[in-house]
Design a protein around this motif. Structure first.
Motif, mmCIF file in Angstrom:
data_model
loop_
_atom_site.group_PDB
_atom_site.id
_atom_site.type_symbol
_atom_site.label_atom_id
_atom_site.label_comp_id
_atom_site.label_asym_id
_atom_site.label_seq_id
_atom_site.Cartn_x
_atom_site.Cartn_y
_atom_site.Cartn_z
ATOM 1 N N THR A 40 45.945 71.450 43.330
ATOM 2 C CA THR A 40 47.340 71.671 43.709
ATOM 3 C C THR A 40 47.848 70.537 44.591
ATOM 4 N N VAL A 44 51.812 67.628 42.107
ATOM 5 C CA VAL A 44 53.167 67.540 42.641
ATOM 6 C C VAL A 44 53.939 66.492 41.845
ATOM 7 N N GLN A 169 48.811 78.676 44.768
ATOM 8 C CA GLN A 169 49.871 77.958 44.061
ATOM 9 C C GLN A 169 49.388 77.354 42.759
ATOM 10 N N SER A 170 48.100 77.069 42.676
ATOM 11 C CA SER A 170 47.571 76.371 41.509
ATOM 12 C C SER A 170 47.836 77.136 40.218
ATOM 13 N N MET A 173 51.576 76.659 39.213
ATOM 14 C CA MET A 173 51.876 75.287 38.818
ATOM 15 C C MET A 173 51.284 74.958 37.452
ATOM 16 N N PHE A 177 53.768 73.826 34.380
ATOM 17 C CA PHE A 177 53.649 72.481 33.825
ATOM 18 C C PHE A 177 52.971 72.464 32.458
ATOM 19 N N SER A 249 44.133 67.101 37.789
ATOM 20 C CA SER A 249 45.581 67.220 38.004
ATOM 21 C C SER A 249 46.260 65.855 37.947
ATOM 22 N N SER A 292 58.802 73.393 41.842
ATOM 23 C CA SER A 292 57.921 72.339 42.339
ATOM 24 C C SER A 292 58.093 72.103 43.836
ATOM 25 N N ALA A 295 55.224 73.341 46.216
ATOM 26 C CA ALA A 295 54.060 72.463 46.153
ATOM 27 C C ALA A 295 54.303 71.185 46.955
#
Length: 482
Positions: A40, A44, A169-170, A173, A177, A249, A292, A295
């Motif tokens: 995470t 970003v 949060q991972s 996200m 995405f 990531s 976003s 993050a």
């Protein structure tokens, strides 16, 4: 007994530790949490912007993707090996540099590292503001302080909250995405915005170096978020989880950035996300851009936290500080004010500035990471007099000439191979503009330091290590302060 079982219930909400040693009785956490934390941390919009660089300088899509994947993989290798230092030493990342540079000599890498923290947060707050302005009114001068204030609050609470936010949060996200990537692949024509792009060795190395530099920049604070782990955790596990999270990531978002950058003329990070996402279904692009922001806020908090630790380490080398919550807050506020000021004056067209920024990070951090890793893994093999790292007259001294000379020699060796928009070294010109300064800096700095330490007198340090072990044991056995 696992330290986390006996201390979890009495850990304060606001972290009390700063640049000081984390006693074993306060150690807690799980190794695999390093994976989602760094996934995470890298997941970003700023990471995606790094992927724009290849198409922006005329490198074709395929070669741009290959350059960022190889560069991210290369840079993360060094970053991940720093993660193992946290649980072994129980210290933040940069204060460990005193063992190589001295309590005051460490100011040299500290200055470069503060530049990294401030620079990243400038770009992060700009991107977060652009995302919010899609749905809310308000100028940059209004939103910058609001966003920075939220990041300050997260940084003040500290380590455990940041780990918690990053981990949870991972999932969100990845979901957002993943859909955004599908939308890009199905709605855009890769390479259509750069029809004359082709392979160029010099441009390939610039993109490789930018991706590597972006990842190596995380090395300056990776131990900040592993130092609370128990000292007996598996080294391969810490390194592997850190590498997997940060590399995957970065490779994903940088490649996505390269694809979008090759398909949209003059791409804007937030605008491109909105455009691509809305092609999947109306409103999704706006949602993806706005989602976003959390993050970006959490990585801003992480940068403020790390900058505070580095700044405190620098000041402490000249005037000893007593670690405290008040001191942490003051340090975070000072960095936040600097970030706000720079963000207000940076040009709106920040892509060129970002490209130069990540390359400059590479140039200044390569000699430090080489010296630090060679010292930890090959010279002292993970054994230090921890207590002496905090003593001005300790065994590591105020100015350690070996580390300083190795850093200076490595940096000087890089200069002829540097390629930026404002300077191109003679060696870089001779090989068609290719920037291989990172390889030169790693080898020269690392080998120089290893050679300079061949006659290092370890007897005094061994005595200091024995005394340090007794001090740390007393600290570990001490009653927890109320």
């Amino acid at each position: 007994m696992n330290p986390s079982n006996s201390t979890a219930a009495r850990r304060p909400v606001i972290e009390t530790r700063s640049i000081d040693y984390v006693p074993v009785r306060e150690r807690h956490g799980t190794v695999w949490h390093q994976g989602p934390f760094w996934f995470t941390g890298n997941f970003v919009v700023t990471t995606m912007v790094a992927g724009f660089i290849g198409p922006a300088i005329g490198l074709s899509l395929g070669w741009s993707v290959l350059a960022v994947v190889l560069g991210a993989g290369f840079g993360t290798f060094f970053m991940a090996f720093h993660a193992n230092q946290g649980p072994r030493m129980g210290l933040p990342q940069m204060i460990q540099s005193r063992a190589q540079f001295g309590t005051r000599g460490a100011i040299v890498p500290f200055i470069a590292v503060l530049f990294v923290y401030v620079g990243f947060n400038v770009f992060n707050v700009i991107l977060a503001t652009q995302a919010l302005q899609l749905i809310l009114p308000g100028s940059a001068a209004v939103w910058y302080p609001v966003l920075i204030l939220v990041a300050i609050l997260l940084a003040v609470v500290g380590y455990d909250l940041l780990h918690f936010i990053q981990r949870w949060q991972s999932y969100l996200m990845v979901a957002v995405f993943l859909l955004l990537t599908i939308a890009a692949l199905t709605s855009l024509h890769g390479g259509s915005a750069i029809p004359d792009a082709h392979f160029d060795w010099g441009k390939f190395l610039i993109v490789f170096g930018a991706a590597a530099g972006y990842q190596i920049s995380y090395a300056v604070y990776v131990s900040d978020y592993s130092r609370y782990l128990p000292p007996d955790v598996s080294a391969p596990a810490v390194i592997s989880w850190t590498y997997a999270g940060a590399a995957l990531s970065a490779m994903w978002l940088m490649s996505l950035g390269a694809f979008i950058g090759s398909a949209i003329a003059e791409p804007d990070a937030i605008g491109s996300i909105q455009q691509v996402g809305n092609s999947l279904f109306h409103g999704f692009g706006t949602f993806a851009a706005v989602i976003s922001v959390p993050a970006l806020l959490s990585i801003m908090a992480i940068n403020l936290y790390g900058a505070m630790l580095t700044g405190a380490s620098a000041v402490d080398g000249f005037k000893q500080l007593k670690p405290s919550v008040r001191g942490r807050i003051i340090g975070i506020l000072v960095i936040a004010i600097v970030v706000y000021t720079i963000a207000l004056v940076i040009p709106e067209n920040y892509l060129s500035s970002f490209n130069n920024f990540v390359l400059m990070m590479l140039y200044f951090l390569i000699p430090w990471t080489a010296v630090n890793l060679v010292d930890f893994y090959f010279v002292r093999r993970g054994h230090y007099a921890i207590a002496d790292i905090f003593k001005p007259n300790g065994v590591y001294g105020r100015w350690s000439w070996r580390g300083l000379v190795a850093y200076a020699v490595g940096f000087a060796a890089m200069i002829p191979f540097i390629t930026t928009t404002f300077y191109e070294g003679p060696a870089a010109k001779a090989i068609g503009g290719g920037d291989i300064s990172f390889a030169v800096g790693l080898v020269v700095s690392g080998v120089s330091y290893w050679l300079l330490t061949r006659n290092l007198d370890r007897s005094a340090e061994e005595a200091a290590m024995a005394a340090s072990e007794r001090e740390l044991a007393a600290l570990d056995d001490a009653k927890v302060a109320p």
